[in-house]
Design a protein around this motif. Structure first.
Motif, PDB file in Angstrom:
ATOM      1  N   ARG A 147       0.839  -1.212   0.000  1.00 15.65           N
ATOM      2  CA  ARG A 147       0.000   0.000   0.000  1.00 15.65           C
ATOM      3  C   ARG A 147       0.870   1.258   0.000  1.00 15.65           C
ATOM      4  O   ARG A 147       0.619   2.210  -0.751  1.00 15.65           O
ATOM      5  CB  ARG A 147      -0.909  -0.001   1.234  1.00 15.65           C
ATOM      6  CG  ARG A 147      -1.855   1.191   1.308  1.00 15.65           C
ATOM      7  CD  ARG A 147      -2.657   1.194   2.598  1.00 15.65           C
ATOM      8  NE  ARG A 147      -1.844   1.190   3.804  1.00 15.65           N
ATOM      9  CZ  ARG A 147      -1.277   2.281   4.334  1.00 15.65           C
ATOM     10  NH1 ARG A 147      -1.427   3.461   3.746  1.00 15.65           N
ATOM     11  NH2 ARG A 147      -0.563   2.202   5.425  1.00 15.65           N
ATOM     12  N   LEU A 148       1.928   1.269   0.799  1.00 11.82           N
ATOM     13  CA  LEU A 148       2.815   2.434   0.860  1.00 11.82           C
ATOM     14  C   LEU A 148       3.553   2.647  -0.457  1.00 11.82           C
ATOM     15  O   LEU A 148       3.742   3.793  -0.897  1.00 11.82           O
ATOM     16  CB  LEU A 148       3.805   2.278   2.013  1.00 11.82           C
ATOM     17  CG  LEU A 148       3.204   2.360   3.413  1.00 11.82           C
ATOM     18  CD1 LEU A 148       4.257   2.003   4.452  1.00 11.82           C
ATOM     19  CD2 LEU A 148       2.609   3.719   3.678  1.00 11.82           C
ATOM     20  N   LEU A 149       3.968   1.569  -1.115  1.00 12.57           N
ATOM     21  CA  LEU A 149       4.636   1.705  -2.411  1.00 12.57           C
ATOM     22  C   LEU A 149       3.685   2.277  -3.455  1.00 12.57           C
ATOM     23  O   LEU A 149       4.075   3.106  -4.280  1.00 12.57           O
ATOM     24  CB  LEU A 149       5.184   0.352  -2.867  1.00 12.57           C
ATOM     25  CG  LEU A 149       6.419  -0.150  -2.123  1.00 12.57           C
ATOM     26  CD1 LEU A 149       6.759  -1.562  -2.570  1.00 12.57           C
ATOM     27  CD2 LEU A 149       7.596   0.780  -2.346  1.00 12.57           C
ATOM     28  N   LYS A 150       2.432   1.845  -3.421  1.00  9.69           N
ATOM     29  CA  LYS A 150       1.439   2.366  -4.358  1.00  9.69           C
ATOM     30  C   LYS A 150       1.236   3.860  -4.113  1.00  9.69           C
ATOM     31  O   LYS A 150       1.208   4.654  -5.063  1.00  9.69           O
ATOM     32  CB  LYS A 150       0.113   1.623  -4.182  1.00  9.69           C
ATOM     33  CG  LYS A 150      -0.968   2.104  -5.108  1.00  9.69           C
ATOM     34  CD  LYS A 150      -2.269   1.374  -4.870  1.00  9.69           C
ATOM     35  CE  LYS A 150      -3.358   2.005  -5.720  1.00  9.69           C
ATOM     36  NZ  LYS A 150      -4.672   1.578  -5.324  1.00  9.69           N
ATOM     37  N   ASN A 151       1.141   4.243  -2.840  1.00  2.00           N
ATOM     38  CA  ASN A 151       0.971   5.665  -2.517  1.00  2.00           C
ATOM     39  C   ASN A 151       2.183   6.474  -2.957  1.00  2.00           C
ATOM     40  O   ASN A 151       2.035   7.602  -3.439  1.00  2.00           O
ATOM     41  CB  ASN A 151       0.736   5.852  -1.012  1.00  2.00           C
ATOM     42  CG  ASN A 151      -0.627   5.369  -0.569  1.00  2.00           C
ATOM     43  OD1 ASN A 151      -1.517   5.171  -1.386  1.00  2.00           O
ATOM     44  ND2 ASN A 151      -0.782   5.159   0.724  1.00  2.00           N
ATOM     45  N   GLU A 152       3.371   5.924  -2.806  1.00  2.69           N
ATOM     46  CA  GLU A 152       4.586   6.631  -3.220  1.00  2.69           C
ATOM     47  C   GLU A 152       4.606   6.842  -4.730  1.00  2.69           C
ATOM     48  O   GLU A 152       4.964   7.922  -5.212  1.00  2.69           O
ATOM     49  CB  GLU A 152       5.828   5.858  -2.776  1.00  2.69           C
ATOM     50  CG  GLU A 152       7.138   6.501  -3.185  1.00  2.69           C
ATOM     51  CD  GLU A 152       7.340   7.887  -2.596  1.00  2.69           C
ATOM     52  OE1 GLU A 152       8.048   8.694  -3.233  1.00  2.69           O
ATOM     53  OE2 GLU A 152       6.801   8.183  -1.518  1.00  2.69           O
TER      54      GLU A 152
END
Length: 102
Positions: A75-80
């Protein structure tokens, strides 16, 4: 494959109880000699019964935590990636308007 134990569960629990009853005064070696058992065997039985119950299910907890952390990481990679795209759009817009004002 491990060989089956020659001692019954009842014998083990009685041996553990005997050692605990005399733990302050007698050693594993003394109690084991009375029972005709290897001292390390008795020590292992006591150690196994003293292990906290959470240890038995620790692998499930660890695997669950690992799965949760992997999902959060995704999820954090997608947001980044989304933030990088937004910054690129803003950079291009700023460059476009900077050319317009000249």
């Amino acid at each position: 494959m491990a060989r089956p134990s020659e001692y019954s569960a009842e014998f083990r629990s009685d041996a553990i109880a005997l050692w605990r009853a005399s733990a302050g005064t007698r050693t594993f070696k003394d109690v084991a000699a009375d029972l005709n058992v290897n001292p390390e065997t008795l020590r292992t039985w006591v150690r196994d019964t003293d292990a906290p119950p959470a240890v038995a299910g620790a692998s499930d907890g660890v695997e669950g935590e690992l799965a949760r952390l992997r999902a959060e990481n995704a999820r954090l990679l997608k947001n980044e990636k989304e933030r990088q795209l937004e910054r690129e759009i803003l950079r291009r817009a700023a460059a476009y308007f900077a050319r317009e004002t000249k």
